[in-house]
Scaffold this active site. Structure first.
Site, PDB file in Angstrom:
ATOM      1  N   ASP A   1       5.813   4.064   5.127  1.00  0.00           N
ATOM      2  CA  ASP A   1       6.614   2.997   5.746  1.00  0.00           C
ATOM      3  C   ASP A   1       6.595   1.719   4.886  1.00  0.00           C
ATOM      4  OD1 ASP A   1       3.860   2.817   6.598  1.00  0.00           O
ATOM      5  OD2 ASP A   1       4.432   1.392   8.158  1.00  0.00           O
ATOM      6  N   HIS A   2       5.849   1.754   3.749  1.00  0.00           N
ATOM      7  CA  HIS A   2       5.815   0.599   2.838  1.00  0.00           C
ATOM      8  C   HIS A   2       6.276   0.933   1.421  1.00  0.00           C
ATOM      9  CE1 HIS A   2       3.654  -1.938   5.771  1.00  0.00           C
ATOM     10  NE2 HIS A   2       3.305  -0.750   6.222  1.00  0.00           N
TER      11      HIS A   2
ATOM     12  N   HIS B   1       6.377  -6.007  11.089  1.00  0.00           N
ATOM     13  CA  HIS B   1       5.645  -4.768  11.311  1.00  0.00           C
ATOM     14  C   HIS B   1       5.053  -4.695  12.720  1.00  0.00           C
ATOM     15  CE1 HIS B   1       2.829  -1.435  10.526  1.00  0.00           C
ATOM     16  NE2 HIS B   1       3.445  -1.231   9.384  1.00  0.00           N
TER      17      HIS B   1
ATOM     18  N   HIS C   1       1.347   3.774   2.045  1.00  0.00           N
ATOM     19  CA  HIS C   1       1.955   4.403   3.209  1.00  0.00           C
ATOM     20  C   HIS C   1       3.476   4.443   3.078  1.00  0.00           C
ATOM     21  CE1 HIS C   1      -1.619   3.963   6.194  1.00  0.00           C
ATOM     22  NE2 HIS C   1      -1.592   5.154   5.635  1.00  0.00           N
TER      23      HIS C   1
ATOM     24  N   HIS D   1      -7.488  -1.370   5.656  1.00  0.00           N
ATOM     25  CA  HIS D   1      -6.386  -0.458   5.994  1.00  0.00           C
ATOM     26  C   HIS D   1      -6.479   0.910   5.335  1.00  0.00           C
ATOM     27  CE1 HIS D   1      -2.632   0.506   7.864  1.00  0.00           C
ATOM     28  NE2 HIS D   1      -2.030   0.712   6.707  1.00  0.00           N
TER      29      HIS D   1
ATOM     30  N   HIS E   1       0.839  -1.200   0.000  1.00  0.00           N
ATOM     31  CA  HIS E   1       0.000   0.000   0.000  1.00  0.00           C
ATOM     32  C   HIS E   1       0.870   1.245   0.000  1.00  0.00           C
ATOM     33  CE1 HIS E   1       0.735  -0.718   4.285  1.00  0.00           C
ATOM     34  NE2 HIS E   1       0.273   0.481   4.597  1.00  0.00           N
TER      35      HIS E   1
ATOM     36  N   HIS F   1      -5.476  -1.263  11.723  1.00  0.00           N
ATOM     37  CA  HIS F   1      -4.717  -2.506  11.856  1.00  0.00           C
ATOM     38  C   HIS F   1      -5.577  -3.472  12.648  1.00  0.00           C
ATOM     39  CE1 HIS F   1      -0.857  -0.811  10.493  1.00  0.00           C
ATOM     40  NE2 HIS F   1      -1.244   0.285  11.110  1.00  0.00           N
TER      41      HIS F   1
ATOM     42  N   ASP G   1      -0.202  -4.188   5.766  1.00  0.00           N
ATOM     43  CA  ASP G   1      -0.997  -3.711   6.906  1.00  0.00           C
ATOM     44  C   ASP G   1      -2.432  -4.072   6.596  1.00  0.00           C
ATOM     45  OD1 ASP G   1       1.337  -2.677   7.778  1.00  0.00           O
ATOM     46  OD2 ASP G   1       0.779  -0.557   7.567  1.00  0.00           O
TER      47      ASP G   1
HETATM   48 ZN    ZN Z   1      -0.063   1.314   6.530  1.00  0.00          ZN
HETATM   49 ZN    ZN Z   2       2.664   0.166   8.009  1.00  0.00          ZN
END
Ligand code: ZN
Ligand code: ZN
Length: 777
Positions: A77-78, A439, A75, A173, A73, A417, A194
């Site tokens: 952090d991904h 994660h 985000h 998510h 996805h 989440h 996520d």
């Molecule tokens: Zn995420």
């Molecule tokens: Zn994440």
């Protein structure tokens, strides 16, 4: 390194290597390897770190090995380091994400480059604050230059590339988030990214894939924690906001520009429409991406849940659920008139800079105000720090300055989440035998691991055992996978099975009279018990034979004649040919061959060529135009071992005719074998005529001689005599002991023993033809 291969060949092991997002939340990036295929899952950044340090440990892995990179996805952090991977490393693989993710990704990353240290000097307005202004890890150009090379996948569609098959499923998510169900060589892996199991106002809940994976790679953000149900969260949020505004305060809601922001706006817009007393108070959605985000959300209502899809359809073309009535989008703080109570939903979510940080610093000293943390707060960020309710906060714009913190802080997390209960019930339904946790911070992740192990403790030591791993970054995890090989039966081979089955059905349920096509559709396990009982041809354990065709990791079993139709492969005949030249003539050669094989079929005998076929398998041609020697061509089709070994013996015999000291030579100039003379050349070089046999006085001696001559013709120097009555043949790894008197052969290899025994039999039966031949001389 964690190795859990339980006696399985290490080359068959599944490898997991976390470059980031292991025992932490942030910079998700995992490598999985199986049967020489390499898949990379996500390429994030760590929101609490800056510059190169915020990236996954890319230097620890040779990224040129990666076949496919799947992004779960948008985000950061991904996906935050994807432009770097594609433009500044030796990564050469393909990159996939969903359409919606791709649409959002572009705006999000451009914004990210603008406001953070990643873009170095490119920062503008509210951004800045990088301690390392020179770190220009990627640029706007990198984003645009790599953008077109990103491929897209639809939900529920399967892409096959180079033996890797993967399917995208809804993950909840955020818009566009997906789980990947990956198949490599029979191994099935589910990567959740996520995910959320609760349907909210606009998104589907994460789905359970229809097929059971062997390995689940799951997020564990909330570990064993419990989340409040959505309706309660909403109530707490709206009540807190309402109370703050009533007493004249301001409300700040830091959010990711995309994702839960849209969900919060849906909640607020609905609440405002139900509360007239609030309608003169403004709600601002403050993000440089506000307009673009709304456009994207309006475009992708088709992949959202029914709430949104139906209201989109009902509202007609002019408006969509994301055309809010009470919300004003603003690009930056300069457009914002800060007079009296208001609600500002502002990015970034972790308060690392930008609009949300500016407003926090402005509103922090006033105890009437409220800041609501609505997302997951990553360790090391201002968002996380605020939750500890500090007395002062550091100014971002002016690092020298500390600001009193009297603003109220509420943690009402809409971070989509799974909590413990949702995750464990998901795992139970998905039913994997191995679980890799990613994660999650070490503590909640460790707790989740223990909770899962104790939940499945009764299965320990059984086939149903569930193993749980929580590897650290850069720690190699090897998991043994017991070979899974399934071949599909195709073509006439499959038809034969259906015809057999039709017979069984006709016998057991005569009234049905099914057609073959119908049987194909029938579920045998559900049809009549007698059919199941008698359905011999499809019982497990039955052996089928055919050609096994492997393409990538698919195995198909079919009959040779169906090969072309089903596989585009064709068959060809491989012929072998050996040319040799010997000093002998045709009669001698024919005689030797007949000694060995009894009968040879002469199919051509003219001026130019002589040709015979041995045992219908091997052709022997002699070119009669050349007179100085016998020019022989031996030709056969390599379709079985028998042909090869027969050809071998023939060639050995032909060579032995003029090289073996024990061979029999015909001393004739004529090609007419009926007038040949036979000489026997014994080991000492003496020559005697066969009609006066050298060993006529001893039947046994002559038999030994015949047998040893034949053996020598076949095995050459491998035959070593051991005294008068015994011999040894050393052939490859095998050794055979031969006793000429008892005519016995001792040998560990059955093939070699059989071959020698046949030669001995032939040798024994030669007495007759040999004496007959002598008479014709
Ligand atoms: Zn995420
Ligand atoms: Zn994440």
């Amino acid at each position: 390194m964690t190795v859990d291969i339980q006696g399985v060949d290490e080359s068959e092991a599944f490898n997991f290597f976390g470059l980031g997002g292991c025992n932490e939340v942030g910079r998700s990036c995992h490598i999985i390897e199986y049967k020489n295929k390499v898949i990379m899952l996500d390429a994030g950044i760590h929101p609490a770190l800056s510059g190169h340090a915020s990236f996954p440990f890319y230097d620890e892995y040779d990224l040129s090995k990666v076949d496919i990179l799947l992004i779960s996805h948008f985000h950061l952090d991904h996906a935050g380091s994807l432009p770097y991977v594609m433009q500044h490393t030796n990564f050469k693989g393909k990159v996939f994400m969903t359409h919606a993710t791709k649409a959002v990704y572009r705006w999000l990353l451009q914004d990210f480059v603008r406001v953070t240290s990643i873009g170095g000097e490119n920062r503008s307005e509210g951004g800045g604050g990088s301690t390392d202004g020179s770190s220009n890890l990627y640029t706007d150009d990198d984003i645009m230059n790599s953008f077109d090379r990103i491929e897209t996948i639809d939900y529920h569609s399967t892409i096959e590339f180079d033996g890797i098959r993967f399917t995208a499923f809804h993950a909840g998510h955020v818009l566009g988030a997906c789980m990947y169900f990956i198949e490599i060589g029979g191994l099935k892996v589910l990567f959740t990214g996520d995910f959320s199991r609760e349907e909210n106002r606009h998104l589907h809940a994460a789905e359970i894939p229809p097929t059971r994976p062997d390995i689940l790679i799951s997020e564990s953000t909330f570990g064993t924690g419990t989340l409040e149900p959505l309706p309660e969260l909403e109530k707490r949020l709206t009540q807190n906001i309402h109370a703050t505004l009533t007493k004249g305060g301001r409300v700040l809601m830091p959010v990711f520009a995309l994702g839960n922001a849209q969900e919060l706006l849906l909640i607020l817009d609905e609440y405002w429409s139900q509360h007239e007393d609030l309608q003169n108070i403004n709600i601002y959605y403050a993000s440089s991406l506000a307009k673009k985000c709304m456009a994207v959300y309006q475009t992708y209502t088709s992949v959202m849940n029914d709430n949104i899809r139906l209201s989109s359809a009902n509202s007609g073309q002019k408006s969509s659920p994301f055309d809010f009535k009470f919300i004003k989008s603003i690009k930056d703080v300069s457009k914002f008139q800060d007079f009296g109570p208001s609600v500002v939903v502002a990015s970034p979510g972790m308060l690392q800079g930008g609009i949300s940080r500016q407003l926090l610093e402005r509103w922090s000293p006033d105890p009437k105000n409220l800041v609501v943390m609505t997302g997951f707060s990553v360790e090391g960020t201002m968002a996380k720090e605020l939750l500890k309710e500090p007395h002062t906060i550091q100014s971002f714009v002016n690092p020298e300055l500390t600001i009193p913190r009297r603003i109220n802080v509420q943690d009402i997390s809409f971070a989509a989440h799974v909590d413990f209960q949702q995750n464990t019930s998901f795992i139970e339904k998905v039913n994997p035998s191995k679980i890799i946790l990613v994660h999650g911070d070490s503590v909640p992740m460790g707790r989740l691991k223990s909770a899962l192990l104790s939940k499945y403790s009764s299965r320990k030591g059984t086939d149903q055992e569930v193993r749980v791993y929580n590897p650290k970054n850069c720690e190699e995890l090897k998991i043994g996978i017991k070979g899974i090989k399934i071949a599909k039966v195709l073509g006439s081979l499959a038809e034969e099975q259906l015809i057999e089955l039709k017979k069984v059905i006709e016998k057991t349920i005569p009234e049905t009279n099914p057609k073959i096509e119908e049987i194909e559709e029938m579920d045998i396990d559900k049809s009549k018990e007698e059919v199941k009982e008698n359905a011999g041809p499809i019982k497990t354990g039955q052996l089928l034979s055919g050609v096994l065709v492997a393409k990538d990791f698919d195995l198909n079993l079919l009959q040779l004649q169906d090969l072309h139709e089903y596989t585009q492969l064709s068959t060809s005949i491989v012929k072998s040919k050996i040319n040799l030249k010997i000093n002998a003539d045709i009669s001698l050669m024919k005689w030797h061959l007949e000694q060995m094989f009894g009968y040879i079929n002469i199919i051509n005998d003219d001026e130019e060529e002589w040709e015979c076929v041995v045992m219908d398998i091997v052709d022997i041609f002699v070119d009669r135009k050349k007179l100085d020697a016998l020019y022989i061509t031996v030709e056969w089709i390599n379709d079985n071992l028998m042909a090869d070994s027969l050809a071998d013996s023939i060639v050995a015999i032909l060579y032995s005719i003029d090289s073996s000291p024990a061979s029999v030579k015909l001393s004739s100039n004529s090609h007419n074998h009926s007038h040949s003379h036979v000489k026997v050349e014994n080991g000492n070089g003496e020559i005697s005529l066969l009609d006066k046999p050298a060993h006529a006085n001893s039947e046994i001696t002559s038999r030994i001689h015949r047998i040893s001559s034949l053996l020598e013709a076949q095995f050459g120097e491998s035959l070593q005599s051991q005294g008068e009555n015994k011999a040894i043949i050393k052939f490859g790894k095998n050794e055979a002991k031969i006793d000429y008197l008892s005519l016995s052969v001792e040998c560990a290899s059955k093939v070699l023993r059989d071959r020698i025994e046949n030669i001995i039999k032939r040798g024994c039966s030669l007495a007759a033809p040999l004496s007959q031949y002598q008479k014709t001389v």
